[in-house]
Each structure stands twice: as structure tokens, then as C-alpha cells.
Design a protein around this motif. Structure first.
Motif, PDB file in Angstrom:
ATOM      1  N   THR A 284      34.280  45.094  35.234  1.00  0.00           N
ATOM      2  CA  THR A 284      34.618  46.252  36.059  1.00  0.00           C
ATOM      3  C   THR A 284      36.067  46.643  35.845  1.00  0.00           C
ATOM      4  OG1 THR A 284      32.999  45.665  37.768  1.00  0.00           O
ATOM      5  CG2 THR A 284      34.817  47.115  38.419  1.00  0.00           C
ATOM      6  N   LYS A 285      36.297  47.884  35.420  1.00  0.00           N
ATOM      7  CA  LYS A 285      37.664  48.365  35.246  1.00  0.00           C
ATOM      8  C   LYS A 285      38.272  48.616  36.622  1.00  0.00           C
ATOM      9  CE  LYS A 285      38.630  51.232  31.922  1.00  0.00           C
ATOM     10  NZ  LYS A 285      38.827  52.431  31.059  1.00  0.00           N
ATOM     11  N   LEU A 286      39.420  48.010  36.888  1.00  0.00           N
ATOM     12  CA  LEU A 286      40.054  48.148  38.191  1.00  0.00           C
ATOM     13  C   LEU A 286      40.834  49.454  38.282  1.00  0.00           C
ATOM     14  CD1 LEU A 286      41.290  44.529  38.928  1.00  0.00           C
ATOM     15  CD2 LEU A 286      39.144  45.626  39.558  1.00  0.00           C
ATOM     16  N   VAL A 287      40.801  50.039  39.458  1.00  0.00           N
ATOM     17  CA  VAL A 287      41.473  51.311  39.719  1.00  0.00           C
ATOM     18  C   VAL A 287      42.448  51.117  40.871  1.00  0.00           C
ATOM     19  CG1 VAL A 287      41.182  53.706  40.399  1.00  0.00           C
ATOM     20  CG2 VAL A 287      39.467  52.607  38.936  1.00  0.00           C
ATOM     21  N   LEU A 288      43.685  51.485  40.626  1.00  0.00           N
ATOM     22  CA  LEU A 288      44.711  51.384  41.654  1.00  0.00           C
ATOM     23  C   LEU A 288      44.859  52.732  42.337  1.00  0.00           C
ATOM     24  CD1 LEU A 288      46.896  49.267  42.640  1.00  0.00           C
ATOM     25  CD2 LEU A 288      48.488  50.542  41.214  1.00  0.00           C
ATOM     26  N   GLU A 289      44.806  52.749  43.673  1.00  0.00           N
ATOM     27  CA  GLU A 289      44.955  53.990  44.426  1.00  0.00           C
ATOM     28  C   GLU A 289      46.145  53.886  45.365  1.00  0.00           C
ATOM     29  OE1 GLU A 289      41.405  54.958  46.500  1.00  0.00           O
ATOM     30  OE2 GLU A 289      40.255  55.390  44.674  1.00  0.00           O
ATOM     31  N   GLU A 290      47.005  54.889  45.317  1.00  0.00           N
ATOM     32  CA  GLU A 290      48.116  54.949  46.257  1.00  0.00           C
ATOM     33  C   GLU A 290      47.568  55.253  47.653  1.00  0.00           C
ATOM     34  OE1 GLU A 290      51.285  54.281  45.656  1.00  0.00           O
ATOM     35  OE2 GLU A 290      50.786  53.823  43.571  1.00  0.00           O
TER      36      GLU A 290
END
Length: 315
Positions: A284-290
Motif C-alpha cells: 500500500t502506497k502511503l499518503v501524507l495529508e496535511e
């Protein structure tokens, strides 16, 4: 001159005395390849709050094991005092001769992060620990474009948002995948052909309830970045292991959550036992959200303090 006697290294009982977290186990051929460390019968190099096992044939660590205590973290100034470890023969370590070589368009990538081990009862202890991360034994060439933000923030995210308030201790294991088919650096260093790792792994071990250990694993790649910058020689043979569709994702300099078994398959290490939380064969590609300023008021305090979340992280 460093006082290596004060370098206590990684502690297996750090998280909880009743929940020991062992060091990764090496294969016999990896054990035989360890660089000799003066004063260490098992050839592990101990520093402050972390330890590592260095491959003498590659000059990079098989693994780095660090203890992180968020309660004792201290803010200190960065020194950047890079040097070789005098306990280990210089021929088994890559130093400035690598990082200043022609086409060495990469960073000295910390395996044990400076901030990870930057803790102690006093600021002086934290500063001393941080300074020991600037041994070349703890560095591996990494392109600056690597997705460092998620990679760097994983431990803090788990530490501050998933561990219970009275148990903010975790153990982190990190290293490059030292694959026989790693590409060769275009510049010989000290007359030697040098293979550059293309994959990096991280395993975080923690507890939620002081009754059971949990572990999660991550992989990041830089092969495409190295080839695009022409830092490594062109492929001459098809890589059997990494050419499979299963591992192609990790060439794109993003961070993926993966099964611990995938990391063990790639590294040939046996990682410390714990309950696996992520059990999907698909990475799973991780996604960083502000986190929006207004939304912070409705989020857990730790996430509000950090200012981000990783919504698809399974922990």
C-alpha cells in the motif's frame, strides 16, 4: 576521542521488561560477513540508544536497531560531525571518499535518524546520542528526492497517535536491502566498484496495551532516481528477484506499507517476533495529508500537534 564504553546500544527490554524485542537474526553467510568491531565479541557496533550490524563486503549496515523514547526527547542543535568509527577498520567503511566522489549526487542517508535517538534524562545526554548518528557506519547513499517526509514521520506518527499515553516507547529497525544484483556506481571509489542499494526497509515494533507486541513494516525505493540521474551503470542483465511484478512498485521513491514477510524475503533477515497488523500481500502506497488548521481542533491532540495524518496506514 569518543568514549565507546558509554555507548550502551540497543536494549531488547526497552519497551517493557516483560516484552523483550530481540535484534534481527542474520543468516550464516551474513554473520560471516560482519565487519569486525573492536571490543565486541558478536561484531555489533553499539552507539547511544542504537546498534548496528555492518557488512564488511558492502560497507553498509545489514540493519540498524534503535530505541525511541518520546517522553525524554530533547531539542538540540545539529552537529553534522561525520566520521568513521575507529573500532572498525577503515576499509570496511565508506566515508568522504564516497560522498565526495564524482557523480555522488546523493545524501548521507541516516539509517538511525538523529531525532530518533535524540533523547535522555538531560540535554547533554540527548546531544551526545544525536552526535553518534553521524558515524559513517550509520549512513547509506540516498537521493534527496526520496519521499523523506512520510519515511521520516512514521515513527513519530505511531509514537504520538497510536501508543497509549503511559507507554511512549518503540523500537525501530531500519536498513538497506543489500542485494547481489544492486546496480554499480558509475565512479570507482578507491579503485573499487561499488554497488548502491536501491531499496530501504523499516520495521516499527510497539505495544498498545503492555500485553502484546505489534509490528508494522515499510519499504521505499530509489532505483529509478539513481538511473535517471545516471549515477549507476546501465543494466546489463535482467534482475531476477526485483524484476518480478511484485517488487516493481518499490523503484518509484515512494513509501509503501508491506508484509513483514516481504522484508524478510528481500533482506534474508529474521525480524523480531510480534503480532503482524498489516497482512495484505499487496503493498500500500502511503499518503501524507496535511491537517487543516480548523480541523485540528477535532483531531486527537497528537495529530494536531504534528499537523498531518496518514489515512491509509494500517496499525
Amino acid at each position: 576521542m569518543a568514549n565507546f564504553k558509554n555507548y550502551g546500544g540497543y536494549s531488547t527490554s526497552f519497551i517493557h521488561s516483560a516484552l523483550p524485542v530481540s535484534l534481527p537474526l542474520l543468516q550464516a553467510e551474513q554473520q560471516a560477513d560482519l565487519a569486525p568491531v573492536e571490543g565486541s565479541p558478536n561484531n555489533l557496533a553499539h552507539y547511544i540508544n542504537y546498534s548496528l550490524a555492518l557488512s564488511q563486503s558492502r560497507g553498509f549496515p545489514y540493519f540498524v536497531a534503535a530505541n525511541i523514547d518520546g517522553r525524554l526527547f530533547k531539542k538540540v542543535s545539529r552537529t553534522d560531525n561525520w566520521r568513521k568509527d575507529s573500532r572498525i577498520s577503515a576499509v570496511h567503511q565508506w566515508g568522504e571518499e564516497l560522498y565526495k566522489a564524482r557523480k555522488s549526487d546523493f545524501d548521507k542517508g541516516h539509517m538511525a535518524k538523529r531525532e530518533d535517538v535524540q533523547w535522555g534524562q538531560t540535554v547533554l545526554e540527548a546531544r551526545a546520542a544525536a552526535d553518534t548518528t553521524f558515524y559513517f557506519t550509520n549512513a547509506v547513499p540516498q537521493r534527496a528526492e526520496l519521499n523523506q517526509q512520510i519515511w521520516a514521520d512514521l515513527e513519530n506518527y505511531i509514537l504520538h497517535t497510536e501508543s497509549v499515553p503511559n507507554n511512549l516507547r518503540i523500537s525501530v529497525f531500519t536498513g538497506p536491502v543489500l542485494c547481489p544484483s544492486d546496480p554499480v556506481f558509475v565512479t570507482k571509489v578507491l579503485g573499487k566498484a561499488l554497488q548502491l542499494p536501491t531499496l530501504f526497509w523499516k520495521v516499527v515494533v510497539f505495544t498498545k496495551d503492555e500485553e502484546k507486541l505489534y509490528r508494522v513494516g515499510f519499504l521505499m525505493g530509489q532505483e529509478q532516481l539513481l538511473r535517471k540521474a545516471k549515477i549507476v551503470k546501465p543494466k546489463t542483465v535482467k534482475i531476477k528477484v526485483l524484476a518480478t511484478e511484485r517488487f516493481m512498485e518499490f523503484e518509484d521513491a515512494e513509501t509503501y506499507q508491506v508484509n513483514i514477510g516481504t522484508i524478510e524475503e528481500l533482506t534474508k533477515l529474521i525480524l523480531p517476533a510480534a503480532q503482524d497488523i498489516y497482512q495484505d500481500d499487496r503493498p500500500t502506497k502511503l499518503v501524507l495529508e496535511e491537517v487543516d488548521l480548523n480541523a485540528r481542533l477535532a483531531t486527537p491532540e497528537a495529530i494536531a500537534e504534528l499537523g498531518y495524518r496518514i489515512p491509509n496506514l494500517v496499525i
